[in-house]
Design a protein around this motif. Sequence first.
Motif, PDB file in Angstrom:
ATOM      1  N   UNK A 285      38.742  25.630  35.064  1.00 37.95           N
ATOM      2  CA  UNK A 285      39.866  26.542  34.808  1.00 37.95           C
ATOM      3  C   UNK A 285      40.027  27.613  35.882  1.00 37.95           C
ATOM      4  N   UNK A 286      39.945  27.230  37.160  1.00 40.02           N
ATOM      5  CA  UNK A 286      40.008  28.207  38.250  1.00 40.02           C
ATOM      6  C   UNK A 286      41.376  28.877  38.330  1.00 40.02           C
ATOM      7  N   UNK A 287      42.461  28.133  38.049  1.00 41.07           N
ATOM      8  CA  UNK A 287      43.799  28.696  38.182  1.00 41.07           C
ATOM      9  C   UNK A 287      44.087  29.722  37.084  1.00 41.07           C
ATOM     10  N   UNK A 288      43.619  29.451  35.877  1.00 42.34           N
ATOM     11  CA  UNK A 288      43.812  30.412  34.793  1.00 42.34           C
ATOM     12  C   UNK A 288      43.081  31.715  35.091  1.00 42.34           C
ATOM     13  N   UNK A 289      41.867  31.617  35.646  1.00 43.71           N
ATOM     14  CA  UNK A 289      41.125  32.814  36.027  1.00 43.71           C
ATOM     15  C   UNK A 289      41.877  33.597  37.104  1.00 43.71           C
ATOM     16  N   UNK A 290      42.501  32.888  38.023  1.00 45.79           N
ATOM     17  CA  UNK A 290      43.277  33.560  39.078  1.00 45.79           C
ATOM     18  C   UNK A 290      44.448  34.315  38.482  1.00 45.79           C
ATOM     19  N   UNK A 291      45.169  33.700  37.544  1.00 50.91           N
ATOM     20  CA  UNK A 291      46.292  34.380  36.911  1.00 50.91           C
ATOM     21  C   UNK A 291      45.835  35.653  36.192  1.00 50.91           C
ATOM     22  N   UNK A 292      44.723  35.551  35.479  1.00 51.50           N
ATOM     23  CA  UNK A 292      44.192  36.728  34.775  1.00 51.50           C
ATOM     24  C   UNK A 292      43.840  37.841  35.751  1.00 51.50           C
ATOM     25  N   UNK A 293      43.232  37.478  36.878  1.00 53.84           N
ATOM     26  CA  UNK A 293      42.874  38.480  37.887  1.00 53.84           C
ATOM     27  C   UNK A 293      44.125  39.134  38.472  1.00 53.84           C
ATOM     28  N   UNK A 294      45.152  38.338  38.737  1.00 53.88           N
ATOM     29  CA  UNK A 294      46.340  38.869  39.399  1.00 53.88           C
ATOM     30  C   UNK A 294      47.052  39.908  38.545  1.00 53.88           C
ATOM     31  N   UNK A 295      47.282  39.589  37.268  1.00 56.29           N
ATOM     32  CA  UNK A 295      48.060  40.554  36.486  1.00 56.29           C
ATOM     33  C   UNK A 295      47.230  41.767  36.099  1.00 56.29           C
ATOM     34  N   UNK A 296      45.928  41.601  35.892  1.00 59.21           N
ATOM     35  CA  UNK A 296      45.081  42.766  35.602  1.00 59.21           C
ATOM     36  C   UNK A 296      44.941  43.667  36.822  1.00 59.21           C
ATOM     37  N   UNK A 297      44.834  43.049  38.004  1.00 58.45           N
ATOM     38  CA  UNK A 297      44.750  43.845  39.228  1.00 58.45           C
ATOM     39  C   UNK A 297      46.049  44.604  39.474  1.00 58.45           C
ATOM     40  N   UNK A 298      47.168  43.981  39.176  1.00 56.24           N
ATOM     41  CA  UNK A 298      48.463  44.645  39.357  1.00 56.24           C
ATOM     42  C   UNK A 298      48.565  45.880  38.472  1.00 56.24           C
ATOM     43  N   UNK A 299      48.153  45.755  37.217  1.00 54.77           N
ATOM     44  CA  UNK A 299      48.209  46.900  36.303  1.00 54.77           C
ATOM     45  C   UNK A 299      47.284  48.022  36.759  1.00 54.77           C
ATOM     46  N   UNK A 300      46.175  47.666  37.396  1.00 57.08           N
ATOM     47  CA  UNK A 300      45.201  48.660  37.835  1.00 57.08           C
ATOM     48  C   UNK A 300      45.489  49.189  39.235  1.00 57.08           C
ATOM     49  N   UNK A 301      46.504  48.642  39.923  1.00 55.28           N
ATOM     50  CA  UNK A 301      46.807  49.090  41.272  1.00 55.28           C
ATOM     51  C   UNK A 301      45.821  48.588  42.308  1.00 55.28           C
ATOM     52  N   UNK A 302      45.147  47.477  42.029  1.00 56.06           N
ATOM     53  CA  UNK A 302      44.153  46.913  42.949  1.00 56.06           C
ATOM     54  C   UNK A 302      44.830  45.833  43.801  1.00 56.06           C
ATOM     55  N   UNK A 303      44.773  45.948  45.148  1.00 57.54           N
ATOM     56  CA  UNK A 303      45.395  44.918  46.000  1.00 57.54           C
ATOM     57  C   UNK A 303      44.630  43.603  45.941  1.00 57.54           C
ATOM     58  N   UNK A 304      45.357  42.494  46.068  1.00 55.10           N
ATOM     59  CA  UNK A 304      44.759  41.161  46.037  1.00 55.10           C
ATOM     60  C   UNK A 304      45.277  40.365  47.223  1.00 55.10           C
ATOM     61  N   UNK A 305      44.369  39.672  47.906  1.00 54.41           N
ATOM     62  CA  UNK A 305      44.744  38.765  48.980  1.00 54.41           C
ATOM     63  C   UNK A 305      44.113  37.406  48.729  1.00 54.41           C
TER      64      UNK A 305
END
Length: 395
Positions: A285-305
């Motif tokens: 489930x690598x893609x689901x984990x990525x989606x969870x990281x992306x939206x949580x990081x966005x709410x926290x103001x954490x940049x993602x690359x």
Amino acid sequence: MSMMSSSLSLKLPFMRLNESKRREFARMERLNTDVANQLLRQPRSERSTLTSKDFSHIELGSAWINQTIRNANARTGVKRFKRLPLETNNQNWTLHKVGDTYSVSFALLRGRVKRIPLEVHQSKYGSLLEGLLSGAVRRGTLKLWQSRRGIWYVVIGISMEVPEVQPIQNWIGVDRGQNHLAVASLPGGMARFWTFGWVKQVRRHYANKRSKLAKAGKHNTIRRLGNKEQRIIRHINHIISRQIVQMARDFGCGLRLEDLSGIQGRIGQRSRGRSDPGKNRTFWPYLQLEYCLLYKARLAGVPVEKVPAYFTSATCCKCGALGERCRHRFVCQRCGLQGQSDWVASQNIGNWVGLACPIGLQKAELVMSSAVRSVGAYGTPPSRVSEPGSPGSRE
């Protein structure tokens, strides 16, 4: 600090909903579905002219009817709705709090306003609901939704201001895999491993059950078990992503992930591994984990690359030479570095500087150049991620 807007959906179960209210919600949903199907039978040129006045004989409130008309017109590819949940706009519902109990009121029937208490997980939704009450969080639509198990939920759409992502110097590299679901390491080398080894047992357990049920022809039970297994894995991914984002906030770092687009088609697997549900990469489930990281990081103001994944676990994070990897152990013949291969990969991901892995050996450089030029690893990294791909149940 500049701000930007982000939207979420809160899925909250009703508290002690009695049988009469369950039956009424189900009946109103059937009426709502009938209205939507009546719309679909109308010519497209006439659908856009219909309003709640054309359905005044329906006992549903006008705000719900108007939202149903909008939803049905938006679903252009649907020929018939099997079930269309009730939904209303942000002006037809109100959130209340008495003591520690939250409740929501809405006029489902014409002229009748109901207030129903909600079950709220305080650590997850408490701050958001308090923001709704204070006006710091803007409310959106409200939807009544019933799960397969017959539990009724209210799904509330909200939007809020979140910090805009700022330029950052230090990055946490996050490696995703099967042995360790995630490994996050700081630039200095300190790392945290998320293993959840019992996930493999969960996969094997449900695969064995599905095999027995398939022989018995119990396909509905198979589908129900599959949904339960997915909920377990989704819950684990939420735990991991929440802790990784908190780690990034605590150390003032951004997050770098491997770009695993199309990984299922690129990696091979022996038949012995495919036959074991605990090791089969199809269930990774690598893609689901990525989606969870992306939206949580966005709410926290954490940049993602996202950076290229080539050779990240086969290259020394100290000198850049291709090393030897034996299962989960990495050894560099040039500088003598020894370490866990997932940790080495997370270090390479976090220290990415325009080339996935700076190779020093001539033979390896030829291999690397043919691999990375096709994905643009010599240029700047892919654009910083600002929108998550998908929700779900959000946490």
